[in-house]
Design an enzyme around this catalytic site. Structure first.
Site, short mmCIF file in Angstrom:
data_model
loop_
_atom_site.label_atom_id
_atom_site.label_comp_id
_atom_site.label_asym_id
_atom_site.label_seq_id
_atom_site.Cartn_x
_atom_site.Cartn_y
_atom_site.Cartn_z
N CYS A 175 0.22 0.46 -2.43
CA CYS A 175 -0.89 0.13 -1.56
C CYS A 175 -1.10 -1.38 -1.62
O CYS A 175 -0.53 -2.06 -2.47
CB CYS A 175 -2.18 0.83 -2.00
SG CYS A 175 -2.08 2.62 -2.02
N GLY A 228 1.81 -0.35 2.64
CA GLY A 228 1.25 0.95 2.98
C GLY A 228 1.00 1.06 4.46
O GLY A 228 0.42 0.15 5.06
N ASN A 243 -4.99 -0.23 -5.88
CA ASN A 243 -3.53 -0.14 -5.80
C ASN A 243 -3.02 0.28 -7.17
O ASN A 243 -3.28 -0.40 -8.17
CB ASN A 243 -2.92 -1.49 -5.41
CG ASN A 243 -1.40 -1.49 -5.53
OD1 ASN A 243 -0.76 -0.46 -5.41
ND2 ASN A 243 -0.83 -2.67 -5.77
N GLY A 244 -2.31 1.40 -7.23
CA GLY A 244 -1.78 1.87 -8.50
C GLY A 244 -1.94 3.36 -8.64
O GLY A 244 -2.19 4.08 -7.66
N TYR A 279 12.14 -5.00 -4.20
CA TYR A 279 11.95 -4.36 -2.90
C TYR A 279 10.54 -4.44 -2.33
O TYR A 279 10.36 -4.72 -1.15
CB TYR A 279 12.37 -2.87 -3.04
CG TYR A 279 12.15 -2.03 -1.82
CD1 TYR A 279 12.82 -2.29 -0.63
CD2 TYR A 279 11.27 -0.95 -1.85
CE1 TYR A 279 12.62 -1.49 0.50
CE2 TYR A 279 11.06 -0.15 -0.73
CZ TYR A 279 11.74 -0.42 0.44
OH TYR A 279 11.54 0.34 1.55
#
Length: 483
Positions: free
Chosen positions: A10, A36, A110-111, A275
């Site tokens: 995210c 996301g 995020n996580g 990536y």
């Protein structure tokens, strides 16, 4: 999964002190769209009330003409989501907002937590209710519970200054207590009506950085806290630094304050450099693009082969391909073109159709490749289906030989810390040896960068004084996770 790739986690943003916080958050989230694509949302405070708009879809689809009419204020938090814990429904879209009689809290995460089930059960025993299945809402409700337990009372800007100050102290303490209780990966942006907070987990697994935004209408620079530095650039801001692992950053009318709530044990997700992150971002002082160049150079040193051209798989394989070409002396060429109008959100009804979408998304440039020995660089091999289709595309273009090189080690273990990965049985490197994978994808040769080589490449990009071979989360390669 829509592709034979790891899916992103995210992206989060928080802005304090900007006249058009919602509009700036929109631009920041658009630059984080690669992290996301399932949903997007922004919550904004005008000093007395928090308003929010969120929906499923891309940022540009969720926020259209008129969306910002009600989002007035100078503090905001925003989020773009790819599901990790929790299903793909609007209920799990972020930010999460918790409103009270005298105030509100909004949070973007995020996580992924590894103890969210236990924390949720404890909160439910205290009488808390949940509107989603997301671990992020567990963090929010835990903060609320701790805040009330500390005697806090969320109030508006009309409260006396002394009461505001005391409440803010209690709220920050509640955030600290929560960050010490939850386990896993988390980069958070949190807001009340008059305060913005950024939090990074003690391992720093997910990235979070700080910047400033200057404007002619605001003599004091605004603050932005966000997942990647490219989002700071998107709002014409100035990157300051990364939020350190185990650090909480508090921004209010008194300025910016840093609090260390846990001992730093840095283990940044190594796949951010392979990536996930945009190549124009800087994470923990390391340029993502330079890291990819270096990984390509090491890959060339470890697995050279005679060839006529080096090409990269768009987009995240391009930097490594250029690095490989630079180190090997083999000319770099484009070779593959990407259809930029096929988004990651495309979901075909069957696995076979999803695999065949590679033919639509990528195509070979015959004039670059025909009759040549080709080295093709990709960032990873997950299931192997995309690699097989890619080799077919190159063969169809008349290549003489196809030598497949990968700028990350074999992915053998699923991630439990914020990346949506297949099961171990679906990861081709966990069930096949190197030669079997080569036969499966149909290339003339195949080689991965070694884990030591990858860490060597990253360490060579570290800022002076921060060179460490042990600062990465490598769980997807060796099964050893920091949490």
């Amino acid at each position: 999964m829509s592709e034979d790739k790891f899916e992103d986690e995210c992206g989060v943003v928080g802005i304090y002190g900007a006249e058009n916080a919602a509009g700036l958050s929109y631009y920041a989230l658009t630059s984080l769209q690669h992290r996301g694509q399932e949903s997007a949302g922004i919550a904004v405070s005008d000093g007395t009330r928090i308003r929010m708009h969120k929906a499923e879809g891309l940022v540009s689809d969720v926020f259209v003409h008129g969306s910002f009419d009600s989002l007035k204020g100078n503090i905001a938090v925003g989020h773009v989501r790819y599901a990790t814990a929790g299903g793909r429904t609007l209920d799990n879209a972020q930010p999460f907002l918790n409103s009270f009689k005298n105030g509100s809290i909004a949070l973007a995460h995020n996580g992924q937590l590894v103890n969210h089930t236990k924390m949720r059960e404890i909160l439910e025993d205290y009488g808390c209710t949940f509107s989603s299945s997301s671990d992020s809402e567990v963090i929010l409700k835990l903060i609320v519970h701790k805040f009330i337990e500390n005697g806090g009372k969320l109030g508006s800007s009309n409260d006396e200054k002394s009461n505001q100050t005391e409440n803010q102290k209690r709220f920050v303490e509640a955030v600290i207590q929560t960050a010490q209780l939850v386990k896993g990966s988390f980069a958070l942006t949190i807001m009340t009506e008059n305060m913005l907070i950024g939090v990074r987990d003690p391992n720093g697994i997910r990235p979070l950085c700080i910047g400033t935004i200057e404007s002619s209408s605001n003599p004091e620079a605004s603050v932005i806290i966000t997942s990647e530095s490219c989002a700071i650039d998107a709002v014409n801001g100035q990157y300051l630094r990364d939020v350190e692992p185990g650090e909480i950053v508090v921004v209010n009318r008194d300025g910016l304050k840093s609090i260390k709530y846990a001992q730093e044990k840095k283990r940044t997700c190594i796949f951010e450099y392979v990536y996930f992150a945009r190549p124009d971002s800087v994470i923990d002082g390391i340029s993502v693009q330079e890291a990819r160049y270096k990984m390509g150079e090491v890959l060339a040193q470890e697995s050279s082969v005679e060839a006529d051209i080096v090409i990269g798989v768009p987009d995240s394989g391009l930097g490594a391909a250029q690095g490989y070409a630079r180190a090997s002396g083999v000319p770099y060429g484009m070779g593959i073109i990407k259809n930029k109008y096929i988004g990651r959100t495309f979901i075909a009804p069957t696995q076979a159709e999803r695999e065949n979408m590679v033919f639509v998304k990528l195509n070979a440039i015959r004039s670059d490749l025909e009759g040549k020995r080709v080295i093709v660089i990709d960032d990873s091999i997950v299931r192997g289906t995309t690699s097989r289709r890619l080799v077919q595309i190159l063969r169809r273009a008349g290549t003489k030989e196809v030598h497949f090189r990968v700028s990350s080690p074999p992915v053998k273990f699923p991630c439990h810390l914020g990346i949506n990965t297949p099961s171990k049985a679906e990861l081709i490197s966990s069930t096949h040896e190197l030669e079997a994978i080569r036969r499966e994808i149909g290339s003339d040769s195949l080689a991965f960068i070694s884990l030591d080589g990858m860490k060597k490449a990253l360490s060579s990009c570290c800022p002076v004084g921060k060179n460490s071979a042990d600062q990465w989360c490598e769980g997807c390669f060796n099964g050893e996770y920091p949490v």
